[in-house]
Design a protein around this motif. Structure first.
Motif, PDB file in Angstrom:
ATOM      1  N   UNK A  17      -5.452  -3.140  12.073  1.00 20.57           N
ATOM      2  CA  UNK A  17      -4.163  -3.777  12.203  1.00 20.57           C
ATOM      3  C   UNK A  17      -3.446  -4.106  10.574  1.00 20.57           C
ATOM      4  N   UNK A  18      -2.091  -4.124  10.681  1.00 15.97           N
ATOM      5  CA  UNK A  18      -1.595  -4.492   9.357  1.00 15.97           C
ATOM      6  C   UNK A  18      -0.807  -5.869   9.111  1.00 15.97           C
ATOM      7  N   UNK A  19      -0.711  -6.061   8.019  1.00 17.41           N
ATOM      8  CA  UNK A  19      -0.141  -7.180   7.544  1.00 17.41           C
ATOM      9  C   UNK A  19       1.036  -6.899   6.450  1.00 17.41           C
ATOM     10  N   UNK A  20       2.097  -7.607   6.643  1.00 15.95           N
ATOM     11  CA  UNK A  20       3.167  -7.511   5.583  1.00 15.95           C
ATOM     12  C   UNK A  20       3.454  -8.667   5.024  1.00 15.95           C
TER      13      UNK A  20
ATOM     14  N   UNK B 270       0.873  -1.100   0.025  1.00 15.49           N
ATOM     15  CA  UNK B 270       0.003  -0.217  -0.223  1.00 15.49           C
ATOM     16  C   UNK B 270       0.785   1.290   0.008  1.00 15.49           C
ATOM     17  N   UNK B 271       0.264   2.361  -0.391  1.00 15.41           N
ATOM     18  CA  UNK B 271       1.062   3.580  -0.287  1.00 15.41           C
ATOM     19  C   UNK B 271       1.592   4.024   0.897  1.00 15.41           C
TER      20      UNK B 271
ATOM     21  N   UNK C 136       5.881   2.811   7.736  1.00 14.67           N
ATOM     22  CA  UNK C 136       4.452   3.407   7.583  1.00 14.67           C
ATOM     23  C   UNK C 136       3.964   2.597   6.471  1.00 14.67           C
ATOM     24  N   UNK C 137       4.486   1.591   5.973  1.00 13.27           N
ATOM     25  CA  UNK C 137       3.815   0.733   4.670  1.00 13.27           C
ATOM     26  C   UNK C 137       3.554  -0.733   5.286  1.00 13.27           C
ATOM     27  N   UNK C 138       2.367  -1.362   4.402  1.00 16.89           N
ATOM     28  CA  UNK C 138       2.097  -2.587   4.612  1.00 16.89           C
ATOM     29  C   UNK C 138       1.588  -3.112   3.428  1.00 16.89           C
TER      30      UNK C 138
END
Length: 230
Positions: free
Chosen positions: A77-80, A59-60, A187-189
């Motif tokens: 929540x974030x996933x990488x 994502x941006x 800051x990205x995911x």
């Protein structure tokens, strides 16, 4: 009679071929859905054009903070997710699909744990791997070490029966370590998971989020299963 026999054989072969194709499709869908079904957010923010969970892009950036400012959103929540090189202890390399999350705060938690504890992933350089991929990764037991993208990792959690749609093994770790191993900015995911407050209108919140993210799509739970299983 010969024409009838040939026709019947052709029909039977077509039916069998169709059954095999359906079996392959359902089996593939099940493997992809296994990971998706382990999360329970109301909405998924995904990079525009994403076709599958196993086809990751980024994502941006800062989607989590922006989503939290929308009325009706309770948590995010974030996933990488990304492809990485696994260097075997005895030499050689194979590709893996690295998945980073924060299970302690509601992200994608490791399941089917045979050895170790999920909490062990908080230890430095810890990863979780499935026993069925041990031979492919050149490891044999809990505590074995290897390298991912030239950084040393230790198998602290052993899973069993979690296979990916592709031939690449899933390797689970925490969100911060996944970002470091994949060289992803803080800051990205790959995906941002959104949970709504009780009583919040999913359609309204989704529309507000979609208006804020021009380079992303906002999928409902049902739509997520359809899109990311393909």
């Amino acid at each position: 009679r010969m024409s009838l026999v040939v026709t019947l054989v052709g029909i039977v072969f077509s039916v069998v071929l169709a059954a095999i194709q359906c079996g392959l499709y359902l089996g593939s869908e099940s493997k992809i859905a296994t990971v998706l079904d382990r999360t329970s957010p109301d909405l998924w923010i995904v990079p525009i054009g994403t076709k599958s969970f196993d086809d990751p892009t980024l994502l941006r950036g800062r989607e989590r903070e922006q989503a939290m400012s929308v009325p009706g959103v309770e948590s995010t929540e974030e996933l990488v997710v990304g492809f990485a090189g696994w260097h075997k202890p005895s030499g050689g390399m194979t590709a893996v699909l690295l998945v980073g999350s924060s299970p302690a705060t509601g992200g994608l938690a490791v399941w089917n744990v045979d050895e170790g504890r999920i909490a062990d992933l908080a230890a430095p350089s810890s990863v979780a791997e499935d026993r069925t991929y041990f031979a492919d990764l050149g490891i044999s037991r809990l505590g074995d070490t290897a390298e991912i993208n030239d950084a040393r990792v230790t198998v602290r959690v052993v899973r069993n029966g979690i296979r990916s749609f592709t031939t690449l093994p899933y390797v689970f770790t925490n969100l911060q370590r996944a970002r470091a191993l994949l060289d992803v900015e803080p800051t990205k995911s790959s995906y941002t998971l959104v949970r709504l407050k009780p009583g919040a209108d999913v359609t309204s919140v989704r529309a507000t989020l979609a208006s804020r993210f021009k380079d992303a799509e906002v999928l409902t739970r049902d739509r997520k299963s359809t899109r990311l299983n393909s």
